[in-house]
Scaffold this motif. Structure first.
Motif, PDB file in Angstrom:
ATOM      1  N   ALA A 109       3.455 -11.330  -6.559  1.00  0.00           N
ATOM      2  CA  ALA A 109       2.368 -12.278  -6.333  1.00  0.00           C
ATOM      3  C   ALA A 109       1.698 -12.711  -7.626  1.00  0.00           C
TER       4      ALA A 109
ATOM      5  N   ARG B 161      -3.947 -11.164  -2.131  1.00  0.00           N
ATOM      6  CA  ARG B 161      -4.536 -12.366  -2.743  1.00  0.00           C
ATOM      7  C   ARG B 161      -5.900 -12.056  -3.351  1.00  0.00           C
TER       8      ARG B 161
ATOM      9  N   ASP C 115      -1.264  -9.267   3.113  1.00  0.00           N
ATOM     10  CA  ASP C 115      -1.267 -10.418   2.210  1.00  0.00           C
ATOM     11  C   ASP C 115      -2.668 -10.862   1.787  1.00  0.00           C
TER      12      ASP C 115
ATOM     13  N   ALA D  41      -5.288 -10.203  -6.610  1.00  0.00           N
ATOM     14  CA  ALA D  41      -4.796 -11.133  -7.625  1.00  0.00           C
ATOM     15  C   ALA D  41      -5.925 -12.010  -8.154  1.00  0.00           C
TER      16      ALA D  41
END
Length: 283
Positions: A69, A38, A34, A41
């Motif tokens: 996401a 992030r 994760d 992104a």
């Protein structure tokens, strides 16, 4: 969703490295942590309808993580030398697209040509696959298809062959008793470590502004998931063992069961992401 193909030799290479292991690859290969999702992104902050180009996509772990996401991600181009992997990736991504565009290119990464040349990639990713590629040629290609502000992200965390826990060391030794000391690279021979680091590859490319991010990851494997993972690898795929594969898997299950605590085998890894930009884009 559309597909195109590169040179036939690339498909043969994909078959040589990973065979027809797409289902096991999709099911058992670890996803993207994760914090790394992030980070990826965040590189697209301010881009209204970004396009992702994922090189060596396998069964699409990177876009599978990014599509949920990043709802504004508008386009995904998948590239892999193994057509079976691409078919599995396209199938796995279908429920996540929700009207967004996905294309598949079967061929060596450096031969990729976009179906819509006017659409420039905003993020180019390569996860656990850069070592198989002609890296300078890939980065030259990336320079041709990337938007001015684009980020190239090379990432990975090794494999259970390189991990040094007690159970992975014992498992590697078992594989070597069957296949020899050297690490297999599909049917192409044995694996050779790249001559220079990925950082140096990137620094010598148009994307020479390089930053490193390291994310500790703890995974809990069950013995059967390790067996499935091994079937998906270039170093322990079933056809390496020929008629001895059932015997190998039986020994591997016994070994893993002996090391498992409460049925769990722990892997402590570090997932590394290298982001690279053109210097003028970084200023």
């Amino acid at each position: 969703m559309t597909s195109s193909s590169g040179e036939p030799a690339a498909a043969a290479l994909g078959e040589a490295l990973f065979g027809t292991t797409a289902v096991d690859y999709s099911r058992y290969r670890p996803g993207i942590p994760d914090p790394a999702v992030r980070l990826l992104a965040a590189t697209l902050h301010g881009v209204p309808a970004p396009a992702l180009l994922d090189l060596g996509t396998g069964t699409g772990q990177v876009p599978r993580a990014l599509l949920p996401a990043l709802p504004r991600l508008a386009r995904v181009d998948l590239v892999d030398v193994n057509p079976a992997m691409l078919d599995q990736a396209m199938s796995d991504l279908q429920p996540l697209l929700e009207g967004r565009t996905a294309t598949a290119f079967a061929g060596a990464a450096h031969t990729f040509t976009p179906q819509q040349p006017e659409v420039r990639a905003d993020l180019i990713t390569c996860c656990r696959a850069f070592h198989w590629m002609d890296r300078p040629a890939v980065l030259e290609m990336a320079d041709q298809v990337a938007a001015p502000h684009a980020v190239v992200a090379v990432m990975g965390d090794g494999s259970l062959w390189t991990h040094t826990a007690d159970w992975t060391t014992a498992l590697k030794e078992l594989i070597q008793t069957y296949l020899g000391e050297s690490r297999r690279a599909g049917t192409t021979g044995t694996y050779t470590q790249p001559a220079r680091s990925y950082e140096d590859d990137l620094a010598a490319s148009p994307f020479s502004d390089v930053r490193e991010y390291r994310f500790p990851v703890t995974r809990a494997w069950r013995p059967e998931s390790v067996i499935g993972y091994l079937r998906s690898t270039s170093f322990a795929r079933p056809d390496h063992f020929a008629d001895r594969h059932p015997a190998f898997e039986a020994e591997a299950r016994d070994l893993l069961a002996a090391y498992a605590k409460g049925g769990i085998l722990r892997e402590d890894a570090v997932f590394t992401v290298l982001t690279a930009r053109r210097p003028k884009a970084a200023s």
